[in-house]
Design a protein around this motif. Structure first.
Motif, PDB file in Angstrom:
ATOM      1  N   MET A   1       0.811  -1.189   0.000  1.00 54.52           N
ATOM      2  CA  MET A   1       0.000   0.000   0.000  1.00 54.52           C
ATOM      3  C   MET A   1       0.858   1.258   0.000  1.00 54.52           C
ATOM      4  SD  MET A   1      -3.238   0.273   2.448  1.00 54.52           S
ATOM      5  CE  MET A   1      -4.810   0.081   1.749  1.00 54.52           C
ATOM      6  N   PHE A   2       1.799   1.354   0.933  1.00 54.95           N
ATOM      7  CA  PHE A   2       2.610   2.551   1.044  1.00 54.95           C
ATOM      8  C   PHE A   2       3.691   2.612  -0.034  1.00 54.95           C
ATOM      9  CE2 PHE A   2       0.870   2.335   5.358  1.00 54.95           C
ATOM     10  CZ  PHE A   2       0.342   3.609   5.431  1.00 54.95           C
ATOM     11  N   ARG A   3       3.720   1.659  -0.946  1.00 50.43           N
ATOM     12  CA  ARG A   3       4.679   1.692  -2.057  1.00 50.43           C
ATOM     13  C   ARG A   3       4.067   2.320  -3.293  1.00 50.43           C
ATOM     14  NH1 ARG A   3       6.766  -4.371  -1.038  1.00 50.43           N
ATOM     15  NH2 ARG A   3       7.938  -3.910   0.834  1.00 50.43           N
ATOM     16  N   SER A   4       2.812   2.714  -3.245  1.00 50.53           N
ATOM     17  CA  SER A   4       2.130   3.338  -4.369  1.00 50.53           C
ATOM     18  C   SER A   4       2.650   4.752  -4.577  1.00 50.53           C
ATOM     19  CB  SER A   4       0.628   3.396  -4.091  1.00 50.53           C
ATOM     20  OG  SER A   4       0.118   2.112  -3.902  1.00 50.53           O
ATOM     21  N   PRO A   5       2.408   5.312  -5.777  1.00 52.09           N
ATOM     22  CA  PRO A   5       2.800   6.711  -5.998  1.00 52.09           C
ATOM     23  C   PRO A   5       2.129   7.595  -4.959  1.00 52.09           C
ATOM     24  CG  PRO A   5       2.060   5.691  -8.046  1.00 52.09           C
ATOM     25  CD  PRO A   5       1.770   4.724  -6.932  1.00 52.09           C
ATOM     26  N   GLY A   6       2.900   8.522  -4.402  1.00 48.17           N
ATOM     27  CA  GLY A   6       2.310   9.334  -3.353  1.00 48.17           C
ATOM     28  C   GLY A   6       3.017  10.648  -3.133  1.00 48.17           C
ATOM     29  N   LEU A   7       2.547  11.344  -2.128  1.00 49.99           N
ATOM     30  CA  LEU A   7       3.059  12.654  -1.753  1.00 49.99           C
ATOM     31  C   LEU A   7       3.626  12.565  -0.346  1.00 49.99           C
ATOM     32  CD1 LEU A   7       3.209  15.744  -2.301  1.00 49.99           C
ATOM     33  CD2 LEU A   7       0.943  15.894  -1.269  1.00 49.99           C
ATOM     34  N   ARG A   8       4.812  13.122  -0.168  1.00 54.34           N
ATOM     35  CA  ARG A   8       5.472  13.152   1.139  1.00 54.34           C
ATOM     36  C   ARG A   8       5.868  14.578   1.469  1.00 54.34           C
ATOM     37  NH1 ARG A   8       8.220   8.266   2.916  1.00 54.34           N
ATOM     38  NH2 ARG A   8       7.728   6.590   1.492  1.00 54.34           N
ATOM     39  N   THR A   9       6.009  14.819   2.762  1.00 49.58           N
ATOM     40  CA  THR A   9       6.652  16.029   3.235  1.00 49.58           C
ATOM     41  C   THR A   9       7.733  15.562   4.197  1.00 49.58           C
ATOM     42  OG1 THR A   9       6.367  18.189   4.291  1.00 49.58           O
ATOM     43  CG2 THR A   9       4.912  16.445   5.054  1.00 49.58           C
ATOM     44  N   GLY A  10       8.966  15.881   3.876  1.00 53.65           N
ATOM     45  CA  GLY A  10      10.064  15.308   4.644  1.00 53.65           C
ATOM     46  C   GLY A  10      10.021  13.798   4.482  1.00 53.65           C
ATOM     47  N   ASN A  11      10.010  13.082   5.589  1.00 53.68           N
ATOM     48  CA  ASN A  11       9.923  11.616   5.520  1.00 53.68           C
ATOM     49  C   ASN A  11       8.532  11.108   5.884  1.00 53.68           C
ATOM     50  OD1 ASN A  11       9.943  12.144   8.231  1.00 53.68           O
ATOM     51  ND2 ASN A  11      11.581  10.708   8.742  1.00 53.68           N
ATOM     52  N   LYS A  12       7.549  11.990   5.937  1.00 49.63           N
ATOM     53  CA  LYS A  12       6.183  11.610   6.308  1.00 49.63           C
ATOM     54  C   LYS A  12       5.302  11.489   5.070  1.00 49.63           C
ATOM     55  CE  LYS A  12       6.363  14.105  10.698  1.00 49.63           C
ATOM     56  NZ  LYS A  12       5.734  15.208  11.438  1.00 49.63           N
ATOM     57  N   ILE A  13       4.508  10.439   5.028  1.00 48.66           N
ATOM     58  CA  ILE A  13       3.578  10.231   3.921  1.00 48.66           C
ATOM     59  C   ILE A  13       2.318  11.053   4.181  1.00 48.66           C
ATOM     60  CG2 ILE A  13       2.182   8.538   2.674  1.00 48.66           C
ATOM     61  CD1 ILE A  13       4.287   6.441   3.498  1.00 48.66           C
ATOM     62  N   VAL A  14       1.866  11.757   3.150  1.00 47.47           N
ATOM     63  CA  VAL A  14       0.676  12.610   3.225  1.00 47.47           C
ATOM     64  C   VAL A  14      -0.505  11.930   2.534  1.00 47.47           C
ATOM     65  CG1 VAL A  14      -0.307  14.814   2.473  1.00 47.47           C
ATOM     66  CG2 VAL A  14       2.057  14.707   3.290  1.00 47.47           C
ATOM     67  N   ALA A  15      -0.261  11.445   1.318  1.00 47.45           N
ATOM     68  CA  ALA A  15      -1.326  10.856   0.508  1.00 47.45           C
ATOM     69  C   ALA A  15      -0.700   9.927  -0.524  1.00 47.45           C
ATOM     70  CB  ALA A  15      -2.128  11.945  -0.192  1.00 47.45           C
ATOM     71  N   PHE A  16      -1.480   8.954  -0.977  1.00 44.92           N
ATOM     72  CA  PHE A  16      -1.011   8.081  -2.052  1.00 44.92           C
ATOM     73  C   PHE A  16      -2.209   7.482  -2.770  1.00 44.92           C
ATOM     74  CE2 PHE A  16      -1.134   5.561   1.805  1.00 44.92           C
ATOM     75  CZ  PHE A  16      -1.713   4.366   1.423  1.00 44.92           C
ATOM     76  N   LEU A  17      -1.937   6.918  -3.933  1.00 43.74           N
ATOM     77  CA  LEU A  17      -2.993   6.302  -4.720  1.00 43.74           C
ATOM     78  C   LEU A  17      -3.148   4.849  -4.314  1.00 43.74           C
ATOM     79  CD1 LEU A  17      -2.129   7.764  -8.217  1.00 43.74           C
ATOM     80  CD2 LEU A  17      -3.885   8.546  -6.606  1.00 43.74           C
ATOM     81  N   GLY A  18      -4.369   4.468  -4.007  1.00 46.94           N
ATOM     82  CA  GLY A  18      -4.668   3.092  -3.660  1.00 46.94           C
ATOM     83  C   GLY A  18      -5.282   2.371  -4.843  1.00 46.94           C
ATOM     84  N   HIS A  19      -5.479   1.086  -4.682  1.00 50.31           N
ATOM     85  CA  HIS A  19      -6.086   0.319  -5.769  1.00 50.31           C
ATOM     86  C   HIS A  19      -7.551   0.731  -5.946  1.00 50.31           C
ATOM     87  CE1 HIS A  19      -7.424  -1.905  -2.261  1.00 50.31           C
ATOM     88  NE2 HIS A  19      -8.315  -2.513  -3.024  1.00 50.31           N
ATOM     89  N   GLY A  20      -8.057   0.486  -7.133  1.00 53.49           N
ATOM     90  CA  GLY A  20      -9.455   0.797  -7.402  1.00 53.49           C
ATOM     91  C   GLY A  20      -9.751   2.289  -7.497  1.00 53.49           C
ATOM     92  N   ASP A  21      -8.796   3.073  -8.000  1.00 57.50           N
ATOM     93  CA  ASP A  21      -9.000   4.517  -8.173  1.00 57.50           C
ATOM     94  C   ASP A  21      -9.428   5.197  -6.873  1.00 57.50           C
ATOM     95  OD1 ASP A  21      -8.303   4.472 -10.872  1.00 57.50           O
ATOM     96  OD2 ASP A  21     -10.353   4.028 -11.489  1.00 57.50           O
ATOM     97  N   ARG A  22      -8.634   5.021  -5.833  1.00 61.36           N
ATOM     98  CA  ARG A  22      -8.910   5.657  -4.550  1.00 61.36           C
ATOM     99  C   ARG A  22      -7.703   6.471  -4.122  1.00 61.36           C
ATOM    100  NH1 ARG A  22     -10.617   1.627  -0.207  1.00 61.36           N
ATOM    101  NH2 ARG A  22      -8.471   1.014  -0.514  1.00 61.36           N
ATOM    102  N   LEU A  23      -7.971   7.660  -3.615  1.00 66.38           N
ATOM    103  CA  LEU A  23      -6.929   8.488  -3.012  1.00 66.38           C
ATOM    104  C   LEU A  23      -6.954   8.211  -1.520  1.00 66.38           C
ATOM    105  CD1 LEU A  23      -4.860  10.867  -3.181  1.00 66.38           C
ATOM    106  CD2 LEU A  23      -6.779  12.336  -2.533  1.00 66.38           C
ATOM    107  N   ILE A  24      -5.780   7.939  -0.953  1.00 70.17           N
ATOM    108  CA  ILE A  24      -5.692   7.654   0.475  1.00 70.17           C
ATOM    109  C   ILE A  24      -4.913   8.788   1.128  1.00 70.17           C
ATOM    110  CG2 ILE A  24      -4.874   6.017   2.203  1.00 70.17           C
ATOM    111  CD1 ILE A  24      -5.348   3.832   0.045  1.00 70.17           C
ATOM    112  N   VAL A  25      -5.536   9.424   2.127  1.00 72.99           N
ATOM    113  CA  VAL A  25      -4.948  10.593   2.782  1.00 72.99           C
ATOM    114  C   VAL A  25      -4.925  10.418   4.294  1.00 72.99           C
ATOM    115  CG1 VAL A  25      -5.593  12.229   0.971  1.00 72.99           C
ATOM    116  CG2 VAL A  25      -7.162  11.826   2.854  1.00 72.99           C
ATOM    117  N   LYS A  26      -3.985  11.133   4.923  1.00 73.77           N
ATOM    118  CA  LYS A  26      -3.882  11.131   6.380  1.00 73.77           C
ATOM    119  C   LYS A  26      -4.472  12.433   6.907  1.00 73.77           C
ATOM    120  CE  LYS A  26      -0.718  10.454  10.204  1.00 73.77           C
ATOM    121  NZ  LYS A  26       0.653  10.127  10.592  1.00 73.77           N
ATOM    122  N   LEU A  27      -5.458  12.299   7.783  1.00 72.92           N
ATOM    123  CA  LEU A  27      -6.165  13.453   8.346  1.00 72.92           C
ATOM    124  C   LEU A  27      -6.336  13.249   9.853  1.00 72.92           C
ATOM    125  CD1 LEU A  27      -8.941  13.700   5.616  1.00 72.92           C
ATOM    126  CD2 LEU A  27      -7.033  15.291   5.923  1.00 72.92           C
TER     127      LEU A  27
END
Length: 85
Positions: A1-27
């Motif tokens: 999951m966390f190996r998908s294309p995504g967005l980071r700030t520093g070494n923290k993951i912010v968002a990434f693309l999940g399977h089935g056309d889903r955006l996964i975000v941390k809130l």
């Protein structure tokens, strides 16, 4: 999951693309729970554990609607992760 294309700030993951056309975000937990309760997002489950700060937002059939929603939620997630210790 966390190996998908995504967005980071520093070494923290912010968002990434999940399977089935889903955006996964941390809130923040309350915001994530509200999105799930409103039917906008789905909880993210890894193994037997529900990730309380992570939610999955499915793509809309309309591309413009998807872009607007995903952009707004990604910005919100970026702000949250940047401010988190």
């Amino acid at each position: 999951m966390f190996r998908s294309p995504g967005l980071r700030t520093g070494n923290k993951i912010v968002a990434f693309l999940g399977h089935g056309d889903r955006l996964i975000v941390k809130l923040p937990r309350p915001r994530a729970a509200a999105l799930v309760d409103d039917g906008i997002a789905e909880p993210v489950i890894m193994g037997a554990r529900t990730m309380r700060e992570w939610v999955a937002i499915p793509a809309s059939p309309d591309l413009e609607t998807t872009l607007q929603a995903w952009t707004a939620l990604t910005r919100e997630a970026l702000q949250y992760v940047r401010l988190s210790p």
